[in-house]
Scaffold this motif. Structure first.
Motif, PDB file in Angstrom:
ATOM      1  N   SER A   1       0.814  -1.213   0.000  1.00  0.00           N
ATOM      2  CA  SER A   1       0.000   0.000   0.000  1.00  0.00           C
ATOM      3  C   SER A   1       0.849   1.265   0.000  1.00  0.00           C
ATOM      4  O   SER A   1       0.378   2.339  -0.373  1.00  0.00           O
ATOM      5  N   LYS A   2       2.104   1.173   0.421  1.00  0.00           N
ATOM      6  CA  LYS A   2       2.994   2.325   0.415  1.00  0.00           C
ATOM      7  C   LYS A   2       4.423   1.850   0.189  1.00  0.00           C
ATOM      8  O   LYS A   2       4.732   0.663   0.299  1.00  0.00           O
ATOM      9  N   CYS A   3       5.286   2.787  -0.152  1.00  0.00           N
ATOM     10  CA  CYS A   3       6.684   2.472  -0.419  1.00  0.00           C
ATOM     11  C   CYS A   3       7.415   2.248   0.909  1.00  0.00           C
ATOM     12  O   CYS A   3       7.608   3.186   1.684  1.00  0.00           O
ATOM     13  N   SER A   4       7.798   1.013   1.143  1.00  0.00           N
ATOM     14  CA  SER A   4       8.488   0.679   2.388  1.00  0.00           C
ATOM     15  C   SER A   4       9.993   0.875   2.218  1.00  0.00           C
ATOM     16  O   SER A   4      10.562   0.579   1.159  1.00  0.00           O
ATOM     17  N   VAL A   5      10.637   1.362   3.255  1.00  0.00           N
ATOM     18  CA  VAL A   5      12.078   1.611   3.189  1.00  0.00           C
ATOM     19  C   VAL A   5      12.857   0.312   3.073  1.00  0.00           C
ATOM     20  O   VAL A   5      14.024   0.318   2.667  1.00  0.00           O
ATOM     21  N   SER A   6      12.253  -0.808   3.426  1.00  0.00           N
ATOM     22  CA  SER A   6      12.966  -2.084   3.397  1.00  0.00           C
ATOM     23  C   SER A   6      13.145  -2.632   1.984  1.00  0.00           C
ATOM     24  O   SER A   6      14.039  -3.435   1.750  1.00  0.00           O
ATOM     25  N   TRP A   7      12.314  -2.205   1.025  1.00  0.00           N
ATOM     26  CA  TRP A   7      12.443  -2.735  -0.340  1.00  0.00           C
ATOM     27  C   TRP A   7      12.284  -1.693  -1.438  1.00  0.00           C
ATOM     28  O   TRP A   7      12.686  -1.926  -2.577  1.00  0.00           O
ATOM     29  N   ALA A   8      11.718  -0.536  -1.148  1.00  0.00           N
ATOM     30  CA  ALA A   8      11.489   0.473  -2.184  1.00  0.00           C
ATOM     31  C   ALA A   8      12.743   1.299  -2.428  1.00  0.00           C
ATOM     32  O   ALA A   8      13.587   1.468  -1.540  1.00  0.00           O
ATOM     33  N   ASP A   9      12.866   1.826  -3.664  1.00  0.00           N
ATOM     34  CA  ASP A   9      13.971   2.718  -3.990  1.00  0.00           C
ATOM     35  C   ASP A   9      13.425   4.123  -4.249  1.00  0.00           C
ATOM     36  O   ASP A   9      12.245   4.408  -4.023  1.00  0.00           O
TER      37      ASP A   9
END
Length: 419
Positions: free
Chosen positions: A62-70
């Motif tokens: 649902s949102k850009c997670s810091v663990s996988w998003a760039d």
């Protein structure tokens, strides 16, 4: 038979072919069924993964997670460069991150925008698949997808353990449940803002009817209908063997064909209403919302479901529907017990070791040999439509056997006439 015909091809394959185009017998039969069975179980495994991932308070995509998003993860276009004034007479175009780091302000109207990747797209590529850079980099085994694939085979095997007695009861639910979910999704999609824009692209003023002149569109349409109805795959023959001797096959054929086509059209309204909503909130055209292809059902739908109130509930409902659609098709493709019983009836009772060998040949040795034959066979370089105007982009590099290559004959500078 409706459950066999109406499957993943109607909800998963038909919409992306529509989005892309603007609005055998014997050994071949067994080979096709084998490949599609393996193929469908992979799709079922993806559906199981997303189904399990949906049991959370908030959907993980649902949102850009810091663990996988760039840095490219964004639902709306973002500024990459802009012009800044560093002195009275000097204007410099700089990277937006540099501008922010130096507490500068972009000059109005000088921003350069870049289209971002949806959170659902990055989640699909980086988390669900852990997609590598190419075929030359196989990567590691994704353990949760491997377990989902194992579970999908176990579910199919459990439903078929007693042949038609078990799968026939299960299919009452798996064949009817998708229609309930599709109806709910169509009603919900029609109430979304911008849904009319997607429906207009699907079957309306924005549809590109000029593509009907392209032979590639008609080829895709023919492929879809044969793929969806599973003609010459053996499943229809296997299911028809359970009919009564005086069963009206003509009416069955008409009902199955009409139901199959109407289901594809109905499913299109569900997905394109959601695509229209996504185009509305992102400020893009429907053609620019998502990429056309295999990923459509695992990017467009999760993205839309994440933006609905009660997203996890809708997500569980949708991916459970995909699961039931896949199982419907698998039951007829894999089930071979009736065929074995017919062979036993023809040749008479045999010892158990004979049937062990026979089943091993039918389920293991024969598929391996057919796969080996398939991997050895490759189409010729000039395989494709004969007329060049019908080739389209897919066959643009096709070698034309009529065109001869001109070979230059080297000249000998000091050639002398024979005496």
């Amino acid at each position: 038979m409706v459950g066999y015909a109406v499957g993943l091809g109607n909800v998963w394959r038909f919409p992306y072919l529509t989005y892309n185009n603007g609005g055998g017998v014997g050994i071949t039969m067994v080979l096709i069924s084998l490949f599609v069975t393996i193929y469908y179980n992979v799709i079922i495994a993806y559906s199981l993964y997303y189904l399990f991932a949906s049991f959370q308070r908030e959907l993980p995509w649902s949102k850009c997670s810091v663990s996988w998003a760039d840095g490219n993860c964004s639902r709306s276009p973002f500024v990459t460069h802009c012009n800044v004034s560093i002195s009275i007479n000097e204007i410099l175009q700089a990277n937006k991150s540099w501008v922010d780091a130096n507490n500068l302000t972009c000059i109005n109207g000088s921003e350069v925008y870049q289209t971002g990747q949806l959170p659902s797209e990055q989640y699909w590529n980086k988390v669900a698949l852990q997609r590598s850079s190419g075929l030359d980099e196989t990567g590691v085994i994704v353990w949760y997808l491997a377990l989902c694939l194992l579970l999908s085979w176990l579910i199919v095997g459990a439903a078929l353990c007693k042949g038609i007695k078990s799968s026939g009861k299960v299919v009452y639910f798996t064949a009817l449940f998708p229609y309930v979910v599709l109806l709910i999704l169509v009603i919900r999609g029609a109430t979304l803002e911008g849904a009319a824009k997607g429906i207009s692209y699907y079957i309306g003023a924005q549809s590109n009817f000029a593509k009907l002149k392209d032979a590639e569109v008609w080829k895709d349409a023919a492929t879809q209908i044969f793929y969806s109805l599973s003609v010459a795959w053996g499943g229809l023959v296997a299911l028809s063997s359970y009919n009564k001797f005086k069963n009206n096959c003509y009416s069955d054929a008409i009902v199955v064909c009409v139901t199959n086509c109407l289901t594809s059209v109905f499913a299109g309204f569900a997905i394109f209403s959601i695509l229209g909503h996504m185009a509305h909130i992102s400020g893009k055209e429907v053609t620019q919302v998502v990429k056309s292809g295999f990923d459509l059902a695992f990017i467009a739908y999760p993205e839309a479901l994440a933006q609905l109130p009660g997203g996890p509930f809708w997500s569980v409902l949708f991916f459970f529907m995909l699961l039931t659609l896949g199982l419907d098709s698998q039951f007829a493709s894999i089930g071979g017990n009736r065929f074995i019983d017919d062979i036993e009836m023809m040749i008479g009772a045999k010892r158990w070791i004979f049937w062990l060998w026979w089943r091993t040949c039918w389920f293991v040795i024969t598929p391996i040999l057919l796969m080996r034959i398939a991997t050895c066979c490759r189409p010729a370089a000039n395989w494709g439509p004969y007329l060049e105007k019908h080739r389209g982009e897919r066959y643009e590099n096709m070698v034309d056997s009529k065109k001869e290559t001109n070979h230059e004959i080297p000249n000998i500078s000091d050639s002398r006439k024979p005496e």
